[in-house]
Design a protein around this motif. Structure first.
Motif: not given
Length: 153
Positions: A139-144, A146-153
């Motif tokens: 779950l913690s890895s999701l923040q890294t 998918f950083p906030k504001g980054d919608a690119t894959p």
């Protein structure tokens, strides 16, 4: 005769994450409505954050909770009316406002914190510490990832 093999694990991670989130949110909201003095989970988040960073700027609090500034403004308005927080001018920048817990906010935070201990016990029931460590790491890895504001894959 041996028992039938266990079914393969459900790997629909996005679905499971979203469904789990919705169920936990509903459970939290119902519990807070009855046991938490009518707090919402968002209000509890503000109280928890300010418990560690009393006097934080409103923008810092919004960022820490991953809330849009417009959502934070409304949330702080409701919390101010409820007597949980108060806005005070920043002594170094008169345009900025800092959030401070009131006595009522500190008491509500303590109640919400007790409820959170119960929730965490409920969430981890039936799992080993090693299993929970893996889930927490994922779950913690999701923040890294998918950083906030980054919608690119």
């Amino acid at each position: 005769m041996s028992p039938p093999p266990a079914p393969p694990p459900d790997r629909r991670l996005v679905f499971l994450l979203a469904a789990g989130h919705r169920r936990v949110q509903r459970w939290i909201e119902a519990r807070l409505a009855t046991d938490g003095g009518g707090l919402t989970s968002a209000q509890s988040g503000v109280l928890f954050y300010l418990g560690a960073a009393d006097g934080a700027l409103i923008g810092e609090t919004a960022e820490a909770l991953d809330l849009a500034p417009s959502a934070m403004t409304g949330l702080v308005d409701r919390m101010t009316r409820a007597g949980l927080v108060e806005r005070r001018p920043d002594p170094k920048d008169g345009r900025a406002l800092r959030l401070h817990l009131t006595d009522h906010g500190r008491a509500a935070r303590a109640e919400a914190k007790a409820g959170l201990a119960h929730l965490n016990a409920h969430l981890t029931e039936g799992f080993t510490d090693d299993e929970i460590a893996v889930v927490a790491r994922w779950l913690s890895s999701l923040q890294t990832k998918f950083p906030k504001g980054d919608a690119t894959p």
